[in-house]
Design a protein around this motif. Structure first.
Motif, PDB file in Angstrom:
ATOM      1  N   VAL A   1     -15.625  81.205  87.148  1.00  0.00           N
ATOM      2  CA  VAL A   1     -14.501  82.027  86.710  1.00  0.00           C
ATOM      3  C   VAL A   1     -13.204  81.310  87.058  1.00  0.00           C
ATOM      4  O   VAL A   1     -12.972  80.967  88.213  1.00  0.00           O
ATOM      5  CB  VAL A   1     -14.539  83.413  87.397  1.00  0.00           C
ATOM      6  CG1 VAL A   1     -13.369  84.265  86.957  1.00  0.00           C
ATOM      7  CG2 VAL A   1     -15.856  84.102  87.118  1.00  0.00           C
ATOM      8  N   PRO A   2     -12.346  81.079  86.050  1.00  0.00           N
ATOM      9  CA  PRO A   2     -11.085  80.390  86.342  1.00  0.00           C
ATOM     10  C   PRO A   2     -10.138  81.282  87.143  1.00  0.00           C
ATOM     11  O   PRO A   2     -10.187  82.502  87.049  1.00  0.00           O
ATOM     12  CB  PRO A   2     -10.509  80.102  84.957  1.00  0.00           C
ATOM     13  CG  PRO A   2     -11.098  81.146  84.077  1.00  0.00           C
ATOM     14  CD  PRO A   2     -12.462  81.441  84.647  1.00  0.00           C
ATOM     15  N   TYR A   3      -9.253  80.644  87.933  1.00  0.00           N
ATOM     16  CA  TYR A   3      -8.250  81.381  88.694  1.00  0.00           C
ATOM     17  C   TYR A   3      -7.191  81.896  87.740  1.00  0.00           C
ATOM     18  O   TYR A   3      -6.730  81.178  86.853  1.00  0.00           O
ATOM     19  CB  TYR A   3      -7.600  80.478  89.742  1.00  0.00           C
ATOM     20  CG  TYR A   3      -6.410  81.138  90.398  1.00  0.00           C
ATOM     21  CD1 TYR A   3      -6.593  82.070  91.402  1.00  0.00           C
ATOM     22  CD2 TYR A   3      -5.115  80.855  89.982  1.00  0.00           C
ATOM     23  CE1 TYR A   3      -5.517  82.700  91.987  1.00  0.00           C
ATOM     24  CE2 TYR A   3      -4.031  81.486  90.560  1.00  0.00           C
ATOM     25  CZ  TYR A   3      -4.242  82.404  91.562  1.00  0.00           C
ATOM     26  OH  TYR A   3      -3.167  83.035  92.132  1.00  0.00           O
TER      27      TYR A   3
ATOM     28  N   SER B   1      -3.394  83.977  87.809  1.00  0.00           N
ATOM     29  CA  SER B   1      -2.321  84.554  88.615  1.00  0.00           C
ATOM     30  C   SER B   1      -2.148  86.015  88.213  1.00  0.00           C
ATOM     31  O   SER B   1      -2.669  86.459  87.184  1.00  0.00           O
ATOM     32  CB  SER B   1      -1.014  83.797  88.364  1.00  0.00           C
ATOM     33  OG  SER B   1      -0.562  84.047  87.043  1.00  0.00           O
ATOM     34  N   MET B   2      -1.401  86.777  89.009  1.00  0.00           N
ATOM     35  CA  MET B   2      -1.153  88.171  88.663  1.00  0.00           C
ATOM     36  C   MET B   2      -0.437  88.287  87.322  1.00  0.00           C
ATOM     37  O   MET B   2      -0.721  89.168  86.522  1.00  0.00           O
ATOM     38  CB  MET B   2      -0.341  88.867  89.762  1.00  0.00           C
ATOM     39  CG  MET B   2      -1.106  89.078  91.046  1.00  0.00           C
ATOM     40  SD  MET B   2      -2.532  90.149  90.842  1.00  0.00           S
ATOM     41  CE  MET B   2      -1.727  91.732  90.771  1.00  0.00           C
ATOM     42  N   GLY B   3       0.500  87.350  87.063  1.00  0.00           N
ATOM     43  CA  GLY B   3       1.205  87.359  85.787  1.00  0.00           C
ATOM     44  C   GLY B   3       0.262  87.150  84.614  1.00  0.00           C
ATOM     45  O   GLY B   3       0.352  87.829  83.585  1.00  0.00           O
ATOM     46  N   GLU B   4      -0.659  86.194  84.761  1.00  0.00           N
ATOM     47  CA  GLU B   4      -1.634  85.927  83.700  1.00  0.00           C
ATOM     48  C   GLU B   4      -2.607  87.094  83.548  1.00  0.00           C
ATOM     49  O   GLU B   4      -2.970  87.473  82.429  1.00  0.00           O
ATOM     50  CB  GLU B   4      -2.418  84.653  84.012  1.00  0.00           C
ATOM     51  CG  GLU B   4      -1.585  83.392  83.954  1.00  0.00           C
ATOM     52  CD  GLU B   4      -2.315  82.192  84.528  1.00  0.00           C
ATOM     53  OE1 GLU B   4      -2.187  81.117  83.945  1.00  0.00           O
ATOM     54  OE2 GLU B   4      -3.017  82.352  85.563  1.00  0.00           O
ATOM     55  N   LEU B   5      -3.001  87.679  84.672  1.00  0.00           N
ATOM     56  CA  LEU B   5      -3.960  88.774  84.640  1.00  0.00           C
ATOM     57  C   LEU B   5      -3.399  89.999  83.924  1.00  0.00           C
ATOM     58  O   LEU B   5      -4.098  90.663  83.171  1.00  0.00           O
ATOM     59  CB  LEU B   5      -4.364  89.141  86.073  1.00  0.00           C
ATOM     60  CG  LEU B   5      -5.480  90.156  86.243  1.00  0.00           C
ATOM     61  CD1 LEU B   5      -6.775  89.652  85.631  1.00  0.00           C
ATOM     62  CD2 LEU B   5      -5.690  90.466  87.711  1.00  0.00           C
ATOM     63  N   PHE B   6      -2.098  90.287  84.133  1.00  0.00           N
ATOM     64  CA  PHE B   6      -1.494  91.469  83.533  1.00  0.00           C
ATOM     65  C   PHE B   6      -0.641  91.153  82.311  1.00  0.00           C
ATOM     66  O   PHE B   6       0.101  92.008  81.834  1.00  0.00           O
ATOM     67  CB  PHE B   6      -0.673  92.231  84.583  1.00  0.00           C
ATOM     68  CG  PHE B   6      -1.543  92.950  85.583  1.00  0.00           C
ATOM     69  CD1 PHE B   6      -2.044  94.212  85.293  1.00  0.00           C
ATOM     70  CD2 PHE B   6      -1.878  92.362  86.788  1.00  0.00           C
ATOM     71  CE1 PHE B   6      -2.851  94.870  86.200  1.00  0.00           C
ATOM     72  CE2 PHE B   6      -2.688  93.010  87.692  1.00  0.00           C
ATOM     73  CZ  PHE B   6      -3.188  94.267  87.400  1.00  0.00           C
TER      74      PHE B   6
END
Length: 98
Positions: free
Chosen positions: A65-67, A69-74
């Motif tokens: 699973v790639p990392y 960031s919170m910005g990318e996640l939301f």
């Protein structure tokens, strides 16, 4: 009978019971003596059953699973659903962080 369909007797081992897992089954699962096994009991319309699986090894990667960031996640969520910091009030005592 295929590798997935084996019949084996239930044996006595002290005050417990034991099932011998054939070597070819262990080899196909990649397990060896000493490996911990996860056991789950269940019931369905045909009766009771036991599922035995190798316990995941602590160092084994289960998924690649790639990392994110919170910005990318939301990304793509509206502003009203963006995560924010909670205000827990004023700092008190020795736990004050500068």
């Amino acid at each position: 009978m295929s590798l997935a369909e084996k019949i084996t007797p239930l044996c006595a081992w002290g005050t417990s019971r034991a099932v011998r897992i054939p070597k070819d089954v262990c080899e196909s699962l990649g397990i060896d003596v000493g490996r911990r096994l996860f056991m789950k009991l269940g019931h369905d319309e045909r009766g009771s059953f036991v599922i035995i699986r190798p316990e995941p090894e602590a160092h084994r990667v289960v998924a690649n699973v790639p990392y994110l960031s919170m910005g990318e996640l939301f990304a793509g969520y509206s502003d009203s659903k963006q995560p924010t910091e909670c205000d827990w009030g004023e700092d008190v005592g020795d736990e004050v962080v500068e």
